[in-house]
Design a protein around this motif. Structure first.
Motif, PDB file in Angstrom:
ATOM      1  N   SER A 143      11.589   9.737  14.232  1.00 58.05           N
ATOM      2  CA  SER A 143      10.586  10.745  14.576  1.00 58.05           C
ATOM      3  C   SER A 143       9.176  10.343  14.168  1.00 58.05           C
ATOM      4  CB  SER A 143      10.945  12.080  13.927  1.00 58.05           C
ATOM      5  OG  SER A 143      10.851  11.986  12.513  1.00 58.05           O
ATOM      6  N   VAL A 144       9.036   9.424  13.186  1.00 57.05           N
ATOM      7  CA  VAL A 144       7.696   9.053  12.743  1.00 57.05           C
ATOM      8  C   VAL A 144       7.060   8.015  13.684  1.00 57.05           C
ATOM      9  CG1 VAL A 144       8.253   9.551  10.352  1.00 57.05           C
ATOM     10  CG2 VAL A 144       8.509   7.199  11.204  1.00 57.05           C
ATOM     11  N   PHE A 145       7.868   7.466  14.575  1.00 51.31           N
ATOM     12  CA  PHE A 145       7.344   6.491  15.530  1.00 51.31           C
ATOM     13  C   PHE A 145       6.682   7.231  16.688  1.00 51.31           C
ATOM     14  CE2 PHE A 145       9.640   3.528  13.120  1.00 51.31           C
ATOM     15  CZ  PHE A 145       9.484   2.237  13.597  1.00 51.31           C
TER      16      PHE A 145
ATOM     17  N   HIS B  27       4.204   5.093  21.816  1.00 53.10           N
ATOM     18  CA  HIS B  27       3.872   3.694  22.087  1.00 53.10           C
ATOM     19  C   HIS B  27       4.549   2.768  21.074  1.00 53.10           C
ATOM     20  CE1 HIS B  27       0.844   4.502  18.944  1.00 53.10           C
ATOM     21  NE2 HIS B  27       0.873   3.193  18.728  1.00 53.10           N
ATOM     22  N   GLU B  28       4.791   3.265  19.842  1.00 51.48           N
ATOM     23  CA  GLU B  28       5.479   2.445  18.850  1.00 51.48           C
ATOM     24  C   GLU B  28       6.947   2.246  19.233  1.00 51.48           C
ATOM     25  OE1 GLU B  28       4.110   2.933  14.481  1.00 51.48           O
ATOM     26  OE2 GLU B  28       4.027   4.949  15.370  1.00 51.48           O
ATOM     27  N   THR B  29       7.565   3.307  19.721  1.00 46.99           N
ATOM     28  CA  THR B  29       8.963   3.211  20.148  1.00 46.99           C
ATOM     29  C   THR B  29       9.081   2.237  21.322  1.00 46.99           C
ATOM     30  OG1 THR B  29       9.364   5.490  19.448  1.00 46.99           O
ATOM     31  CG2 THR B  29      10.942   4.524  20.983  1.00 46.99           C
ATOM     32  N   HIS B  30       8.170   2.371  22.273  1.00 49.71           N
ATOM     33  CA  HIS B  30       8.179   1.450  23.408  1.00 49.71           C
ATOM     34  C   HIS B  30       8.016   0.006  22.924  1.00 49.71           C
ATOM     35  CE1 HIS B  30       6.364  -0.916  26.706  1.00 49.71           C
ATOM     36  NE2 HIS B  30       7.106  -0.162  27.487  1.00 49.71           N
ATOM     37  N   GLY B  31       7.096  -0.219  21.993  1.00 47.54           N
ATOM     38  CA  GLY B  31       6.867  -1.555  21.466  1.00 47.54           C
ATOM     39  C   GLY B  31       8.086  -2.115  20.757  1.00 47.54           C
ATOM     40  N   LEU B  32       8.801  -1.246  20.037  1.00 39.92           N
ATOM     41  CA  LEU B  32      10.002  -1.689  19.334  1.00 39.92           C
ATOM     42  C   LEU B  32      11.042  -2.210  20.318  1.00 39.92           C
ATOM     43  CD1 LEU B  32      11.618  -1.678  16.565  1.00 39.92           C
ATOM     44  CD2 LEU B  32      12.626   0.441  17.433  1.00 39.92           C
ATOM     45  N   TYR B  33      11.330  -1.431  21.363  1.00 41.27           N
ATOM     46  CA  TYR B  33      12.330  -1.849  22.347  1.00 41.27           C
ATOM     47  C   TYR B  33      11.848  -3.083  23.120  1.00 41.27           C
ATOM     48  CZ  TYR B  33      15.437   2.117  21.684  1.00 41.27           C
ATOM     49  OH  TYR B  33      16.341   3.003  21.163  1.00 41.27           O
ATOM     50  N   TRP B  34      10.558  -3.148  23.383  1.00 40.46           N
ATOM     51  CA  TRP B  34      10.010  -4.303  24.107  1.00 40.46           C
ATOM     52  C   TRP B  34      10.198  -5.584  23.299  1.00 40.46           C
ATOM     53  CZ3 TRP B  34       8.259  -4.757  28.985  1.00 40.46           C
ATOM     54  CH2 TRP B  34       7.573  -5.917  29.327  1.00 40.46           C
TER      55      TRP B  34
ATOM     56  N   LEU C  42      12.989  -2.500  12.636  1.00 39.71           N
ATOM     57  CA  LEU C  42      14.137  -1.745  13.139  1.00 39.71           C
ATOM     58  C   LEU C  42      14.710  -0.848  12.044  1.00 39.71           C
ATOM     59  CD1 LEU C  42      15.761  -1.502  15.755  1.00 39.71           C
ATOM     60  CD2 LEU C  42      17.301  -3.273  14.885  1.00 39.71           C
ATOM     61  N   GLN C  43      14.675  -1.317  10.802  1.00 46.41           N
ATOM     62  CA  GLN C  43      15.122  -0.472   9.686  1.00 46.41           C
ATOM     63  C   GLN C  43      14.243   0.767   9.555  1.00 46.41           C
ATOM     64  OE1 GLN C  43      14.996  -3.044   6.266  1.00 46.41           O
ATOM     65  NE2 GLN C  43      16.906  -4.134   6.790  1.00 46.41           N
ATOM     66  N   GLU C  44      12.954   0.569   9.706  1.00 43.18           N
ATOM     67  CA  GLU C  44      12.027   1.695   9.645  1.00 43.18           C
ATOM     68  C   GLU C  44      12.367   2.716  10.727  1.00 43.18           C
ATOM     69  OE1 GLU C  44       9.243   2.295   7.524  1.00 43.18           O
ATOM     70  OE2 GLU C  44      10.232   0.751   6.320  1.00 43.18           O
TER      71      GLU C  44
ATOM     72  N   SER D 142       0.813  -1.222   0.000  1.00 39.41           N
ATOM     73  CA  SER D 142       0.000   0.000   0.000  1.00 39.41           C
ATOM     74  C   SER D 142       0.840   1.261   0.000  1.00 39.41           C
ATOM     75  CB  SER D 142      -0.924   0.004   1.225  1.00 39.41           C
ATOM     76  OG  SER D 142      -0.180   0.283   2.413  1.00 39.41           O
ATOM     77  N   GLY D 143       2.107   1.162   0.434  1.00 43.60           N
ATOM     78  CA  GLY D 143       2.962   2.340   0.505  1.00 43.60           C
ATOM     79  C   GLY D 143       2.725   3.183   1.737  1.00 43.60           C
ATOM     80  N   ASP D 144       1.783   2.807   2.585  1.00 44.49           N
ATOM     81  CA  ASP D 144       1.498   3.556   3.823  1.00 44.49           C
ATOM     82  C   ASP D 144       2.471   3.054   4.883  1.00 44.49           C
ATOM     83  OD1 ASP D 144       0.481   4.435   6.292  1.00 44.49           O
ATOM     84  OD2 ASP D 144      -1.569   4.508   5.505  1.00 44.49           O
ATOM     85  N   ARG D 145       3.513   3.872   5.201  1.00 46.44           N
ATOM     86  CA  ARG D 145       4.570   3.425   6.107  1.00 46.44           C
ATOM     87  C   ARG D 145       4.051   3.207   7.528  1.00 46.44           C
ATOM     88  NH1 ARG D 145       7.132   1.169   2.727  1.00 46.44           N
ATOM     89  NH2 ARG D 145       8.737   0.765   4.319  1.00 46.44           N
ATOM     90  N   THR D 146       3.120   4.041   7.976  1.00 47.17           N
ATOM     91  CA  THR D 146       2.553   3.866   9.323  1.00 47.17           C
ATOM     92  C   THR D 146       1.798   2.545   9.410  1.00 47.17           C
ATOM     93  OG1 THR D 146       2.344   6.263   9.590  1.00 47.17           O
ATOM     94  CG2 THR D 146       1.010   4.859  11.052  1.00 47.17           C
ATOM     95  N   LEU D 147       0.996   2.297   8.392  1.00 43.01           N
ATOM     96  CA  LEU D 147       0.234   1.057   8.359  1.00 43.01           C
ATOM     97  C   LEU D 147       1.175  -0.150   8.290  1.00 43.01           C
ATOM     98  CD1 LEU D 147      -2.627  -0.089   8.271  1.00 43.01           C
ATOM     99  CD2 LEU D 147      -2.557   0.113   5.773  1.00 43.01           C
ATOM    100  N   PHE D 148       2.260  -0.033   7.551  1.00 42.51           N
ATOM    101  CA  PHE D 148       3.231  -1.109   7.435  1.00 42.51           C
ATOM    102  C   PHE D 148       3.875  -1.403   8.795  1.00 42.51           C
ATOM    103  CE2 PHE D 148       7.645  -2.440   5.848  1.00 42.51           C
ATOM    104  CZ  PHE D 148       7.274  -3.757   5.694  1.00 42.51           C
ATOM    105  N   ARG D 149       4.206  -0.336   9.543  1.00 45.23           N
ATOM    106  CA  ARG D 149       4.791  -0.548  10.877  1.00 45.23           C
ATOM    107  C   ARG D 149       3.820  -1.305  11.782  1.00 45.23           C
ATOM    108  NH1 ARG D 149       5.944   4.955  10.420  1.00 45.23           N
ATOM    109  NH2 ARG D 149       4.550   5.452  12.180  1.00 45.23           N
ATOM    110  N   HIS D 150       2.572  -0.880  11.743  1.00 43.80           N
ATOM    111  CA  HIS D 150       1.568  -1.550  12.579  1.00 43.80           C
ATOM    112  C   HIS D 150       1.433  -3.024  12.192  1.00 43.80           C
ATOM    113  CE1 HIS D 150      -0.534   2.563  13.394  1.00 43.80           C
ATOM    114  NE2 HIS D 150       0.648   2.458  13.971  1.00 43.80           N
ATOM    115  N   ALA D 151       1.476  -3.293  10.888  1.00 45.71           N
ATOM    116  CA  ALA D 151       1.327  -4.676  10.419  1.00 45.71           C
ATOM    117  C   ALA D 151       2.525  -5.530  10.831  1.00 45.71           C
ATOM    118  CB  ALA D 151       1.152  -4.691   8.908  1.00 45.71           C
ATOM    119  N   LEU D 152       3.750  -4.932  10.756  1.00 44.59           N
ATOM    120  CA  LEU D 152       4.934  -5.670  11.188  1.00 44.59           C
ATOM    121  C   LEU D 152       4.861  -6.010  12.679  1.00 44.59           C
ATOM    122  CD1 LEU D 152       7.773  -3.748   9.281  1.00 44.59           C
ATOM    123  CD2 LEU D 152       7.062  -6.125   8.905  1.00 44.59           C
TER     124      LEU D 152
END
Length: 1014
Positions: free
Chosen positions: A81-83, A86-93, A73-75, A39-49
């Motif tokens: 800054s786009v995270f 709660h997304e940043t917390h989820g990444l580290y978790w 992690l590449q994203e 879809s090219g939607d980077r926010t949606l892609f992060r959520h899906a990952l």
């Protein structure tokens, strides 16, 4: 396939988030992740990952999370800054998850893991997090490598570091720390670490599930069998079917294998055969299949290697075939880890696990499991001392030490013991004769003629118990052997056995009577000096009386169809013959045991005639005679029967005393069925008295185990499990109770409609308490179906109502409404339970307004109608309970109106004709009431209810205060603050004047309300 829109992807992610964990959720998450990337939607892609990583974590494919995490992690590294926070917390978790995942992946090189661990430490330090999670990850790596020194250092640093937002859930931490000590068999330390998790103080999505499994072997090693049993029943119920907990399931299987519960282990394995094959998570496969291998090897050791196990990839396998196949797989996994680690540590752990020996012969679990051939069927192979469960190798007191192999001297000693036990009528004699036979076989000693006759009698008795028609010929052979060896007294007994065996295997009445007459003549022909003569004559007479009653019933065609061919109507001659036998034998020395047996039989006949007092006296006398004769084992059965009779007659305390005496005297009873019966009687009495639920549970557990030993798991064993489940439920051990009762339910359903309904009701109650309303409602509705044909529809109505409540609690509104409707119809047929009828009507009213597909302007009038219908049922009732229900009806109607008030305002007045059509249920504006009119009506209803409560005394005081407080708040909302304050002030004064503790507490509540209102 058409590409998904972003909105469809978002909706799919939301739906998948609540789906059960497993392969289907993973497949959906993978598809949504690919669609989101396209879809090219980077926010949606992060959520899906993130969603895909979560799906992998709670499955048997957790090692696959590494790739989507690397993408995530590449994203982040591209643009943090786009995270969102709660997304940043989820990444580290999730960083922690990935570290654990790669440690459990043998294909990831050790150097790469060390680099990843260093990267985790760097990132956490830069982000300002504690090193606790890093040291935890290091511990996992060191523990996997078998580097104990590093593991100990990491464990200490892990425990010492500060907990912060990145620290693992405390329950998970404690579970893993305890497991480390348990593997080192520092069991006391492990249990201490686990205690907050096991006690429910620290919990999470997978705890205490895992800790309960980890603790099993430690508890058994510490001798804490009851806790081990409890942890297995609770823990397996939590873990069952959860593929992220396969290692825990493997531990439950291993526990069963090492505690004499191999058939239970096979049942658990059969429920998880889909996970036997290769898994993406090698560590999970090693843990699960390792536990399975412990079971399969134990079964092979017990001689079951060639029996069918479970299918593997759709192909049936024997125990030995499956063991060989799985061993090859797990050995290969262990070798992959060893190659990665540069040591033999993992293979060593596997070998150590597979070499474990049973920790106990038998640890009864309470659940019903199929009995494996040759394990625990038929006559109990042990005589339990002290009233406990069979140990598998204990012997009657006085017989210990006689089983070892030896020569003629040992054999002579054992034979002497066996004959002494037989002479006393001790039930352990049969076991000793079995050991004599074994010793003769192992030593090759040639038995003398007397011993040969004894062993021949043993063979004949075994054949008779097994239903072998060849028993009669063996008894005749025994008779000849005893006569030849000069033992006429034993010969008479063998002749009597031969006669009874003839009747057992279908001899005609004429032949049977001739045989009995011949035996009687043989007994009378014994020498006057033979001390056995009086006993043989009396024994033959007592046996003739019993057989004659059977023959008369057979001739009259009155034998029932039951298993034991009891007459289906009383035999008028039998009571007189028994009474005559008792009178003739009572004064003869040494025959009190026969008199006791006759009295016990006569008591049964008295009960059939409804003569309870006489039956109770006879049973009391029979038990007393047995004790006086030095045969306490014979007192157990009449005492247990007397206990049940006393309880039925309302003498509960005496009943418990008699039941405890029965259990106490049953210590040397060899018959497993009788052992189970006396314990079940005591358990049932204790439970019905409402005292000592844990004590009742202990006796019911023993009863179930003894019935299983007797091969009666589906009969007495099922009844014992029902009592056990009820006792556990009363003791607050709800999950254990449900697990036991669900295992026994198929058997209990064959015990007749009443027992089936009782079992379903009990299970429904347990599932309701476990917050499984859907499962509970299923049991209630099935109970209602079973009770459909009963004369009184009250039972069916009751269960239909309970089922409706469960369906409503499960959110199944339509099904609940139908069930309530059926319950209402049935209660009206009953005609004398207005409370039930009214409660169903009120529940229906609340269900009606929960229908979100219809506007409140349509549902509220229907709900009001149902409430008014309920009030009409109670119109004019003066009984306090009915008046209370009338107050509740007005009270709940007011609450319902206020709860729905703002739903009127949700009605969209701009709805188009195309949307609404011509639906007559959608009102015009004139039918929508204003707030004030609804509030005024609610105030009037609360006042009406409060007036009813006022006349019902202290128990309705709280309800009255609720009504008047709500009325006051609504008066204030209607801009009548003075009236509201005056109402509450008057109420406070009234409560203060009462002075009771309840009133004082309510004064404090009213004071709080007044403070807020002012």
């Amino acid at each position: 396939m058409t590409a998904l829109t972003p909105a469809e992807i978002e909706r799919g992610l939301a739906e998948n988030a609540s789906a059960p964990h497993g392969a289907a959720r993973i497949a959906h998450a993978e598809a949504l992740s690919a669609a989101a990337e396209s879809s090219g939607d980077r926010t949606l892609f992060r959520h899906a990952l993130s969603a895909l990583i979560d799906a992998y974590e709670y499955s048997a494919e957790r090692t696959k999370m590494t790739v989507p995490f690397a993408r995530l992690l590449q994203e982040y590294d591209r643009d943090p800054s786009v995270f969102a926070a709660h997304e940043t917390h989820g990444l580290y978790w999730r960083f922690k998850w990935v570290t654990g995942s790669i440690v459990g992946s043998p294909e990831v090189p050790l150097a790469a893991i060390e680099r990843w661990l260093a990267e985790m430490e760097r990132r956490y330090r830069v982000a300002g997090f504690s090193e606790r999670a890093v040291r935890q990850a290091e511990f996992y790596l060191a523990d996997s490598l078998g580097d104990r020194a590093r593991a100990d250092r990491a464990m200490s640093a892990w425990a010492a570091a500060e907990r912060d937002r990145m620290s693992d859930c405390h329950a998970c931490e404690l579970s893993n720390q305890g497991r480390y000590w348990a593997r080192r068999e520092e069991d006391t330390k492990a249990i201490g670490v686990w205690e907050p998790v096991l006690a429910g103080q620290k919990t999470c999505m997978e705890e205490p599930h895992r800790a309960l499994a980890h603790s099993l072997l430690s508890l058994v090693r510490l001798g804490r069998a009851d806790e081990a049993r409890s942890h297995h029943l609770r823990g397996y119920r939590m873990a069952r079917g959860n593929e992220s907990l396969l290692r825990a399931i493997g531990e439950h299987i291993e526990f069963c294998a090492l505690t004499g519960n191999e058939s239970r282990g096979l049942e658990i394995l059969s429920e998880h055969t889909a996970h036997l094959g290769p898994l993406a998570d090698a560590e999970a496969q090693l843990g699960f299949n390792g536990g399975v291998l412990v079971l399969l090897r134990r079964l092979t050791d017990l001689g079951h290697g060639d029996r069918p196990a479970v299918p593997y990839e759709g192909v049936g396998r024997t125990v030995r075939e499956l063991a060989d196949l799985l061993y090859g797989q797990v050995s290969a996994i262990a070798e992959r880890f060893d190659a990665r680690n540069g040591s033999g540590h993992v293979s060593g752990l596997l070998a150590e696990r597979l070499a474990r020996r049973p920790l106990t012969d038998t640890l009864p679990l309470g659940v019903r499991s199929p009995v494996l051939p040759g394990m625990g069927t038929g006559r109990a192979e042990a005589v339990a001392g002290g009233g406990g469960a069979p140990t598998g190798d204990s012997v009657p007191s006085g017989a210990a030490g006689a089983a070892g192999a030896g020569g003629a001297e040992e054999l002579a000693d054992l034979v002497e013991r066996a004959r002494a036990f037989r002479k006393r009528g001790h039930p352990g004699a049969a076991l000793l004769w079995d050991r004599v036979a074994d010793l003769v076989d192992t030593t090759g000693v040639e038995p003398d003629p007397q011993l040969a006759a004894d062993l021949l009698e043993r063979r004949a008795l075994h054949a008779s118990r097994a239903g072998d028609a060849g028993a009669r010929a063996l008894f005749v052979e025994t008779l000849d052997a005893y006569r030849t060896s000069g033992q006429p007294g034993r010969a008479v007994l063998a002749e009597l056995y031969a006669a009874t065996s003839a009747v057992q295997f279908g001899a005609g009445a004429g032949e049977a009577r001739e045989l009995l007459a011949a035996v009687a003549a043989s007994a009378r022909a014994l020498a006057e000096s033979d001390e056995l003569r009086p006993r043989r004559i009396a024994t033959v007479e007592f046996t003739r009386i019993r057989i004659e009653a059977h023959l008369r019933a057979r001739e009259a065609g009155t034998l029932g169809d039951g298993e034991h061919d009891h007459p289906d109507r009383p035999d008028a001659e039998l009571p007189r013959e028994l009474a005559g036998f008792i009178d003739r034998t009572d004064q003869v020395d040494g025959l009190q045991d026969l008199v006791a047996a006759a009295e016990a039989m006569l008591a049964g006949l008295a009960l059939e005639e409804g003569e309870e007092a006489r039956a109770e006296r006879l049973l009391d006398s029979a038990a007393g005679r047995s004790l006086a004769a030095g045969r306490p084992w014979d007192a157990a059965e009449p005492l247990a029967r007397r206990a049940a009779l006393l309880f039925a007659r309302g003498r509960a305390e005496e009943a418990e005393e008699a039941a405890r005496a029965a259990v106490g005297h049953a210590g040397e009873v060899a018959d497993a069925e009788e052992q189970g019966a006396v314990r079940l009687t005591l358990a049932d009495i204790l439970l019905r008295r409402g005292e000592g639920a844990e004590d009742a549970a202990a006796h019911a557990l023993d009863a179930a185990h003894w019935f299983d030993q007797a091969g009666l798991g589906a009969g007495g064993g099922a009844t014992a499990r029902l009592v056990l489940a009820r006792a556990y439920g009363a003791a607050g051990r709800t999950a254990e109770a449900a697990e036991i009762l669900q295992s026994a339910l198929p058997d209990l359903l064959e015990h007749g409609e009443y027992v089936a309904v009782q079992a379903r009701e009990t299970l429904g109650n347990l599932l309701r308490d476990l917050r499984d309303p859907r499962g509970a409602s299923e049991q209630y509705l099935l109970a209602a179906e079973t009770a459909k044909g009963w004369d009184d529809p009250g039972a069916q109505a009751h269960f239909a109502q309970l089922g409706a409540e469960g369906l409503a609690a499960a959110g199944l509104r339509t099904e609940a409404e139908a069930a309530y409707g059926r319950a209402l119809e049935l209660w009206r047929q009953v005609g004398h339970n207005p409370v039930a009828e009214v409660r169903v009507l009120r529940s229906l009213a609340w269900l009606v307004v929960q229908d979100n597909s219809v506007p409140a302007t349509a549902t509220v009038p229907r709900a009001r109608q149902l409430m008014e219908e309920a009030a009409a049922v109670l119109e004019g009732a003066e009984e306090p309970g009915l008046r209370y229900e009338r107050g509740q009806t007005w009270h709940q109607l007011a609450d319902l109106l206020m709860e729905q008030l703002y739903d009127y305002e949700d009605y969209d007045e701009e709805e188009t004709e195309e949307e609404s059509g011509d639906d007559a249920s959608v009102p015009d504006d004139a039918s929508v009431p204003d707030d004030a009119s609804v509030q005024e009506e609610a105030i009037a209803l609360w006042d009406r209810a409060a007036a009813v409560y006022a006349g019902l005394g202290p128990h309705a005081l709280d309800s009255r205060v609720q009504c008047l407080t709500r009325a006051a708040w609504n008066e204030r909302a209607l801009d009548r603050p003075d009236e509201a304050l005056a109402r509450l002030t008057t109420l406070r004064e009234e409560l203060a004047a009462q002075g009771s503790e309840t009133a004082k507490a309510l004064v404090a509540e009213v004071d709080t309300t007044l403070g807020h209102m002012r």
